[in-house]
Structures are given as C-alpha cells and as structure tokens.
Design an enzyme around this catalytic site. Structure first.
Site, PDB file in Angstrom:
ATOM      1  N   TRP A 247      18.726  30.957 -25.983  1.00 21.55           N
ATOM      2  CA  TRP A 247      18.091  32.211 -26.397  1.00 21.55           C
ATOM      3  C   TRP A 247      16.653  31.975 -26.844  1.00 21.55           C
ATOM      4  O   TRP A 247      15.765  32.784 -26.598  1.00 21.55           O
ATOM      5  CB  TRP A 247      18.884  32.849 -27.538  1.00 21.55           C
ATOM      6  CG  TRP A 247      18.280  34.112 -28.069  1.00 21.55           C
ATOM      7  CD1 TRP A 247      18.496  35.391 -27.626  1.00 21.55           C
ATOM      8  CD2 TRP A 247      17.355  34.239 -29.164  1.00 21.55           C
ATOM      9  NE1 TRP A 247      17.772  36.294 -28.373  1.00 21.55           N
ATOM     10  CE2 TRP A 247      17.055  35.618 -29.316  1.00 21.55           C
ATOM     11  CE3 TRP A 247      16.741  33.322 -30.025  1.00 21.55           C
ATOM     12  CZ2 TRP A 247      16.184  36.084 -30.299  1.00 21.55           C
ATOM     13  CZ3 TRP A 247      15.874  33.795 -31.003  1.00 21.55           C
ATOM     14  CH2 TRP A 247      15.611  35.153 -31.122  1.00 21.55           C
ATOM     15  N   HIS A 248      16.420  30.835 -27.479  1.00 21.55           N
ATOM     16  CA  HIS A 248      15.092  30.555 -28.003  1.00 21.55           C
ATOM     17  C   HIS A 248      14.080  30.236 -26.911  1.00 21.55           C
ATOM     18  O   HIS A 248      12.874  30.415 -27.136  1.00 21.55           O
ATOM     19  CB  HIS A 248      15.157  29.396 -29.008  1.00 21.55           C
ATOM     20  CG  HIS A 248      15.630  29.810 -30.364  1.00 21.55           C
ATOM     21  ND1 HIS A 248      16.966  29.917 -30.686  1.00 21.55           N
ATOM     22  CD2 HIS A 248      14.952  30.175 -31.486  1.00 21.55           C
ATOM     23  CE1 HIS A 248      17.084  30.299 -31.950  1.00 21.55           C
ATOM     24  NE2 HIS A 248      15.888  30.471 -32.452  1.00 21.55           N
ATOM     25  N   GLY A 249      14.509  29.767 -25.785  1.00 24.35           N
ATOM     26  CA  GLY A 249      13.537  29.466 -24.743  1.00 24.35           C
ATOM     27  C   GLY A 249      14.168  28.902 -23.490  1.00 24.35           C
ATOM     28  O   GLY A 249      15.251  28.312 -23.523  1.00 24.35           O
TER      29      GLY A 249
END
Length: 468
Positions: free
Chosen positions: A319-321
C-alpha cells in the site's frame, strides 16, 4: 497544495473560512466540497476528474447495494464490482509500472508503458471510498442518498491527501449536522500550529540531513554518518506525518469536524505490536477491519492466524508504494508481529523497560532503512555502514558538522517525540495555571512566527506521504 504552504495559510484557508461562516447552514457542505475540489485541483488539475469519477462510482454502488438488500447474491456481486472498480483505479495509477516491469523480468517480455503520474492522496481517498461501500453492505452505515454529502466525505480537504483515513460512520452525523464555537475553533487553530511547527521546524530540518546522507553512496558512509542519517529520517517521518495529521485534525475542528487521532507517540512503544497501535492508527484499523478480520483473523488456529498476519502486513507494505523494498518492509514487520504473538512478547516483557524500548527502536530504524532506500543493494550497504562493516568505523567530517549544527534540533526532536510536555503539564498544580494562561499563547505565537519565517526563507518543504 499542502498545508505548510504560504498560499494555503494566507490565502486559501482564510477565504474558505470567511465564505464558510458567512454562508447559511444549507450551503456549508457545498462550499466545503467546492473548496476541496479546488484544493485538490491546485496541484492536480487533471486528476480532479478522477476523484469526481470515484465519487460518482461509489455513490452509485452505495445506492445499488442498499437497493439489493433483500437479494444477497446480487448484493454481493455489487460489492465485488465496487471493490474491483476502486482497486482498478488504484492499481492502474499506482502499480501499473511496477507490474509491467516485473512481468517483463519474469516472462522475458518487452511490454512498455508510459510513466504515469501518481494522483496525490489516491491511496487515502480510495480506501475511504471502499470503506463506505463495505459498511453499507455490512449495514454498519446507512446509505448516503445525498451526492454532495458523500462527495464531501471522500474529498474533504483537511484529510484528503494524507489522512487520517476517516471511516464514514465516524463522520456521517457530522456531515449532516455539526457545530463550531469559539473554544472548538481555538482548539483547532492550536492543533494546526502544533502540526505546522512539527512539519516546518523539525521535520524539514531532519529531512535536509537525511536527504544529504542517503544521497551519499553507502560504501562512503562512516558508522556515525549512517546512524545520524537514519536517526534524522526516523524523526523526519514521524514529525512530517504526525504534523500533517495534527494540521488535518486542527482544520477539521475549525469546520466543526472531530477526526480520530492518528498518532500516539509511537516511539515510546516497547514492542512492535504496540508500535503499530500507536503509528498511523487509522491505517492499521482499516486493514484490521477490512482485510485481517474477513480473512479469519485469529479465529481459525495459529497457522491461519500467522498466514493472515503475514498477508495483511505484506499488503500494508505494498500500500505504501510500488516497490519490492516496500513489500519487504511490510513483510519484515509481519515477521516481528508473528514472533511476538508466538511468545516473544512474554519474554520481552520480562526485560528491563529501557531494553524493551531499545529493541523497538532498533527494529523500527532498521525498517526505515528499507522504507527510505529505493533499492535492496543500497539498503544492505547502509545497514553494513551502520554496523561498521566494510566502511569507516570512526567519526567523519560530515557527521561532526551535522551534529555541531543541528544537535539542538535532534535533542528537541527526541524530547517531543515523547509525551514529555503532557507529563510536565499534568504535574503542574493549580498555582501554575495563571502563569500557563500567559505563557501558552506566547508559545503558540512564537511557533507560528518561527514557522512563517522558515517558510519564507526556505524552498525546502517536502512531504513524504504525498507519494502514497
């Protein structure tokens, strides 16, 4: 547009507040929605149409799911299409390049894709939209029949680009009816100033140091420089993100909204499990309620609990990257949380309390290396530099200069990453209240003026979580 921007502070926000409080009750949501779209379009004029499409899509699916309430099978299909639609938008703009690159490597293909600019805050407003349709499906929230009200929930500018991730059922009543009095507005201004000071006075200072050190080849770093760099980044990301959350919560109060807290001094935690109860609280709650529990949570035995935890934390990293380093970062935390669940937390609790904190900080700082670095090779080289392997084991000029110039910033950062101010205030008796009533406004004024001076005189004002 960002909150720590002179245009926002001295133009956009005053105009919106002026118009909002002059408007009648029936127009306030429309004014906030228009302001939110302008806020987003300021830096993303094209992608504002993507947001409008998300509003229309989720509003329509919410109505459809509610209409099919007595037809379970069709209702489930409608939810599935809503989730697929939201994930397709997120996947295309955030992960298409990553997927194509890895397919080419895995299958020997030569697929090409033009670089796609990432819409600011897409992960945040997509997750909020999904939570709405899921809650309507579960009957945890009533369907919203006003398009303006639902659109305001998705686009509300205080929490639009970086959270906290606001659950629909926590603000549904506030969207319909809310109030602002002088005390609440003043609390909002204070909270905004605290967040602005965290961002401008602390996070930006740490960011300059971290950027300089992480842009240096890791093989050239001394032990001192490597540790100074990761300490700077550890403090930067906390004050950057928690500062933005403070500003969002403060802005919300100015308009009558009460958002839930997103940070609770995570660096004072004594375990990884506790850390994630204190860090980015809204994201952790989202994954718990919409991924971990639907997978079975901890209700199906130890083996499946471990599986569920590793799945959730791997997805959290992704989700973060769109990078394998983010995936590894999420899986890394999943392993520690599994280890603590399997019994290590009991052993940990028997240790001297300072050692528990040292354990947590070491785990977190090592994790931030993978989070900050773009490649595994640099991450491992940086960790080697921290351990004094293959590099300069002593002090170097870079570390000495940064420490001499910024030692007081590091000291302030370490102090205010703990609840020391709250502790001191709670220990002061009634006799100190007259003094505090005079000193407190002066402190807020000094923080605001200092932040303004730095914003005027510096062009360095990044925001880490914009890329998420």
């Amino acid at each position: 547009m960002v909150f720590s921007n002179l245009v926002f502070i001295f133009a956009f926000l005053p105009v919106v507040l002026f118009v909002y409080f002059l408007a009648n009750k029936a127009s306030k949501n429309i004014i906030l929605l228009i302001a939110s779209l302008i806020f987003y379009a300021w830096g993303e004029p094209t992608y504002v149409f993507l947001m409008i499409f998300s509003m229309v899509m989720n509003y329509s699916f919410g109505l459809l799911i509610d209409r099919l309430s007595d037809k379970p099978r069709q209702k489930k299909y409608a939810l599935a299409f809503a989730i697929i639609g939201n994930l397709a938008i997120l996947g295309f703009f955030k992960y298409a390049g990553f997927i194509v690159t890895n397919l080419n490597r895995l299958l020997g293909l030569t697929l090409e894709i033009e670089p796609i600019a990432l819409p600011i805050g897409i992960s945040f407003f997509t997750f909020q939209a999904m939570s709405y349709v899921i809650d309507v499906y579960r009957k945890d929230a009533a369907v919203q029949k006003s398009f303006v009200s639902l659109s305001l929930y998705i686009a509300l500018f205080p929490q639009l680009v970086a959270g906290p991730i606001v659950r629909y059922n926590t603000v549904a009543d506030q969207i319909k009816k809310r109030f602002v009095n002088l005390d609440k507005f003043t609390d909002g201004v204070k909270r905004f100033i605290i967040g602005l000071a965290k961002k401008v006075l602390l996070a930006n200072s740490f960011g300059e140091i971290a950027d300089a050190i992480f842009s240096t080849p890791a093989t050239e770093l001394s032990v001192a420089s490597a540790w100074l760099g990761i300490l700077a980044y550890t403090l930067q990301i906390y004050f950057d993100f928690s500062g933005y959350s403070d500003m969002a919560i403060g802005l919300g109060k100015m308009f009558g909204f009460d958002f839930l807290e997103n940070f609770n001094y995570p660096y004072i935690a004594k375990s990884v499990t506790e850390f994630w109860r204190r860090w980015h609280i809204s994201l952790g709650a989202w994954f718990r309620d919409y991924v971990y529990i639907p997978l079975g949570g901890n209700r199906q035995g130890s083996a499946k609990t471990i599986r569920n935890l590793l799945i959730v934390w791997t997805i959290t990293g992704f989700w973060h990257g769109a990078s394998w380093t983010f995936i590894a970062w999420g899986f890394y935390y999943g392993l520690f949380i599994v280890m603590e669940r399997l019994g290590f937390s009991k052993l940990l609790s028997k240790l001297w309390t300072p050692l528990q904190h040292v354990y947590l900080l070491l785990v977190v700082m090592i994790g931030w290396v993978f989070f900050r670095a773009d490649q595994f090779s640099y991450s491992f080289q940086f960790l080697q530099a921290m351990a004094g392997i293959g590099g300069n084991a002593g002090l170097d000029t870079t570390a000495i200069i940064y420490w001499n110039d910024f030692w007081y910033v590091f000291l302030l950062g370490m102090i205010f990453s703990t609840p020391v101010a709250i502790w001191v205030k709670s220990r002061l008796g009634e006799q100190w209240q007259p003094v505090l009533s005079v000193v407190t406004p002066v402190v807020y004024l000094m923080l605001m003026v200092s932040s303004m001076l730095l914003l005027v005189n510096s062009t360095y004002n990044p925001f880490i979580y914009f890329r998420f």
